[in-house]
Design a protein around this motif. Structure first.
Motif, PDB file in Angstrom:
ATOM      1  N   GLU A  36     -43.473 -31.099  14.893  1.00 38.31           N
ATOM      2  CA  GLU A  36     -43.454 -29.984  15.775  1.00 38.31           C
ATOM      3  C   GLU A  36     -42.733 -28.858  15.427  1.00 38.31           C
ATOM      4  N   ASP A  37     -41.606 -29.017  14.747  1.00 37.52           N
ATOM      5  CA  ASP A  37     -40.852 -28.019  14.274  1.00 37.52           C
ATOM      6  C   ASP A  37     -41.587 -26.939  13.197  1.00 37.52           C
ATOM      7  N   LEU A  38     -42.321 -27.693  12.266  1.00 36.06           N
ATOM      8  CA  LEU A  38     -43.102 -26.861  11.329  1.00 36.06           C
ATOM      9  C   LEU A  38     -44.339 -26.327  12.134  1.00 36.06           C
ATOM     10  N   ASN A  39     -45.018 -26.910  13.007  1.00 31.35           N
ATOM     11  CA  ASN A  39     -46.032 -26.265  13.753  1.00 31.35           C
ATOM     12  C   ASN A  39     -45.620 -25.111  14.279  1.00 31.35           C
ATOM     13  N   LYS A  40     -44.527 -24.924  14.973  1.00 37.69           N
ATOM     14  CA  LYS A  40     -43.807 -24.012  15.989  1.00 37.69           C
ATOM     15  C   LYS A  40     -43.356 -22.773  14.691  1.00 37.69           C
ATOM     16  N   SER A  41     -43.075 -23.217  13.636  1.00 36.63           N
ATOM     17  CA  SER A  41     -42.713 -22.165  12.444  1.00 36.63           C
ATOM     18  C   SER A  41     -44.056 -21.463  12.147  1.00 36.63           C
ATOM     19  N   ASN A  42     -45.014 -22.378  12.038  1.00 34.30           N
ATOM     20  CA  ASN A  42     -46.398 -21.752  11.467  1.00 34.30           C
ATOM     21  C   ASN A  42     -46.909 -20.826  12.695  1.00 34.30           C
ATOM     22  N   GLU A  43     -46.650 -21.323  14.041  1.00 33.37           N
ATOM     23  CA  GLU A  43     -47.153 -20.317  14.915  1.00 33.37           C
ATOM     24  C   GLU A  43     -46.311 -19.047  14.944  1.00 33.37           C
ATOM     25  N   PHE A  44     -45.197 -19.009  14.586  1.00 30.80           N
ATOM     26  CA  PHE A  44     -44.306 -17.945  14.641  1.00 30.80           C
ATOM     27  C   PHE A  44     -44.752 -17.133  13.283  1.00 30.80           C
ATOM     28  N   TYR A  45     -45.011 -17.679  12.220  1.00 24.83           N
ATOM     29  CA  TYR A  45     -45.574 -16.883  11.005  1.00 24.83           C
ATOM     30  C   TYR A  45     -46.937 -16.241  11.288  1.00 24.83           C
ATOM     31  N   LEU A  46     -47.594 -16.876  11.976  1.00 27.05           N
ATOM     32  CA  LEU A  46     -49.144 -16.572  12.143  1.00 27.05           C
ATOM     33  C   LEU A  46     -49.004 -15.083  13.346  1.00 27.05           C
ATOM     34  N   GLU A  47     -48.170 -15.323  14.379  1.00 29.05           N
ATOM     35  CA  GLU A  47     -48.151 -14.198  15.511  1.00 29.05           C
ATOM     36  C   GLU A  47     -47.511 -12.989  14.890  1.00 29.05           C
ATOM     37  N   ARG A  48     -46.522 -13.336  13.956  1.00 31.81           N
ATOM     38  CA  ARG A  48     -46.147 -12.010  13.372  1.00 31.81           C
ATOM     39  C   ARG A  48     -46.720 -11.332  12.278  1.00 31.81           C
ATOM     40  N   GLY A  49     -47.649 -12.197  11.860  1.00 27.66           N
ATOM     41  CA  GLY A  49     -48.743 -11.671  10.927  1.00 27.66           C
ATOM     42  C   GLY A  49     -47.990 -11.902   9.313  1.00 27.66           C
ATOM     43  N   ILE A  50     -47.237 -12.890   9.170  1.00 23.27           N
ATOM     44  CA  ILE A  50     -46.605 -13.177   7.900  1.00 23.27           C
ATOM     45  C   ILE A  50     -47.440 -14.080   7.133  1.00 23.27           C
ATOM     46  N   ALA A  51     -48.024 -15.178   7.530  1.00 23.27           N
ATOM     47  CA  ALA A  51     -48.648 -16.182   6.832  1.00 23.27           C
ATOM     48  C   ALA A  51     -49.643 -16.671   7.924  1.00 23.27           C
ATOM     49  N   VAL A  52     -50.689 -17.435   7.258  1.00 23.22           N
ATOM     50  CA  VAL A  52     -51.781 -18.153   8.024  1.00 23.22           C
ATOM     51  C   VAL A  52     -51.633 -19.848   7.223  1.00 23.22           C
ATOM     52  N   ILE A  53     -50.994 -20.523   8.147  1.00 24.51           N
ATOM     53  CA  ILE A  53     -50.834 -21.912   7.655  1.00 24.51           C
ATOM     54  C   ILE A  53     -50.816 -22.742   8.639  1.00 24.51           C
ATOM     55  N   HIS A  54     -51.820 -23.948   8.728  1.00 24.98           N
ATOM     56  CA  HIS A  54     -51.953 -24.799   9.705  1.00 24.98           C
ATOM     57  C   HIS A  54     -51.815 -26.265   9.176  1.00 24.98           C
ATOM     58  N   LYS A  55     -51.582 -27.225  10.243  1.00 21.99           N
ATOM     59  CA  LYS A  55     -51.708 -28.508   9.953  1.00 21.99           C
ATOM     60  C   LYS A  55     -53.322 -29.160   9.832  1.00 21.99           C
ATOM     61  N   LYS A  56     -53.522 -29.770   9.056  1.00 23.85           N
ATOM     62  CA  LYS A  56     -54.740 -30.298   8.830  1.00 23.85           C
ATOM     63  C   LYS A  56     -54.773 -31.740   9.659  1.00 23.85           C
ATOM     64  N   PRO A  57     -56.087 -31.612  10.733  1.00 23.83           N
ATOM     65  CA  PRO A  57     -56.194 -32.860  11.530  1.00 23.83           C
ATOM     66  C   PRO A  57     -56.448 -34.040  10.942  1.00 23.83           C
ATOM     67  N   THR A  58     -55.924 -35.194  11.631  1.00 27.66           N
ATOM     68  CA  THR A  58     -56.280 -36.564  10.912  1.00 27.66           C
ATOM     69  C   THR A  58     -57.609 -36.946  10.971  1.00 27.66           C
ATOM     70  N   PRO A  59     -58.343 -37.018   9.715  1.00 25.50           N
ATOM     71  CA  PRO A  59     -59.698 -37.472   9.693  1.00 25.50           C
ATOM     72  C   PRO A  59     -59.932 -38.624  10.778  1.00 25.50           C
ATOM     73  N   VAL A  60     -61.036 -38.668  11.622  1.00 24.67           N
ATOM     74  CA  VAL A  60     -61.326 -39.649  12.260  1.00 24.67           C
ATOM     75  C   VAL A  60     -62.855 -40.001  12.361  1.00 24.67           C
TER      76      VAL A  60
END
Length: 208
Positions: A36-60
């Motif tokens: 959750e902390d990493l996901n929130k950090s990535n949201e912050f980076y995306l909203e600020r235009g710093i980086a585009v990094i996402h968590k990969k979904p678990t394959p089902v």
């Protein structure tokens, strides 16, 4: 919906949790908190235009679906498949970013069993093609977080044939970089990436 069949009969801690578990944050399960902390950090980076990094979904893999209505589908049977690569990927300053996030309750070392062969080989390939690959490790009992370049993880993994089954914490402290948890972003790992790969000594330049 019928129960999902899990590999080895065990339910993954971070995927398709029950409604009760979604409504309750368990600090005993630090893996979810790290995610959750990493996901929130990535949201912050995306909203600020710093980086585009996402968590990969678990394959089902869905094997049985019923359609009681034309506008609705009900999954009757599905299986979690083994993830093919690492947890997170994206792009930062024109560079491909790929990393895995893990935790342990161990205080003196990080068990290599937390990783899989295909993840190690994947990170090797990323490095070979000029990308940035690393791992973020949390010692949950100590509440300490480190970023370790994948180039340091790989030799430890390959050396398991000689009996080594973990990375000593002292080695992680020596080879890795500590990350102090913050507010925005919660885990500012790109500050470390700046210094490691882009030689950006002005730590506040990009992330403020």
């Amino acid at each position: 919906m019928a129960p999902i069949q899990y590999p080895n009969g065990k339910k993954p801690s971070s995927a398709l949790s029950s409604p009760a578990s979604k409504n309750k944050v368990s600090y005993g399960n630090r893996g979810m908190t790290l995610e959750e902390d990493l996901n929130k950090s990535n949201e912050f980076y995306l909203e600020r235009g710093i980086a585009v990094i996402h968590k990969k979904p678990t394959p089902v893999q869905i094997v049985n679906v019923e359609y009681p209505k034309r506008s609705a589908a009900v999954i009757k049977e599905a299986y979690f498949k083994l993830a093919s690569t690492t947890d997170y990927n994206g792009i930062y300053q024109g560079k491909y970013i790929d990393f895995e996030a893990k935790e342990t309750k161990n205080k003196t070392s990080f068990p290599l069993r937390n990783f899989h062969e295909h993840q190690i080989r994947h990170m090797e390939a990323i490095i070979a093609h000029g990308g940035i690959a690393f791992i973020i490790l949390r010692f949950s009992t100590l509440n300490e977080i480190y970023l370790l370049d994948a180039g340091h993880l790989i030799p430890y993994w390959n050396d398991q044939t000689n009996g080594r089954k973990s990375i000593p914490k002292k080695e992680i402290e020596s080879l890795g970089h500590p990350i102090s948890p913050g507010f925005l972003p919660r885990i500012d790992y790109l500050k470390i990436i700046d210094k490691m790969y882009f030689h950006n000594e002005d730590e506040g330049k990009v992330h403020k």
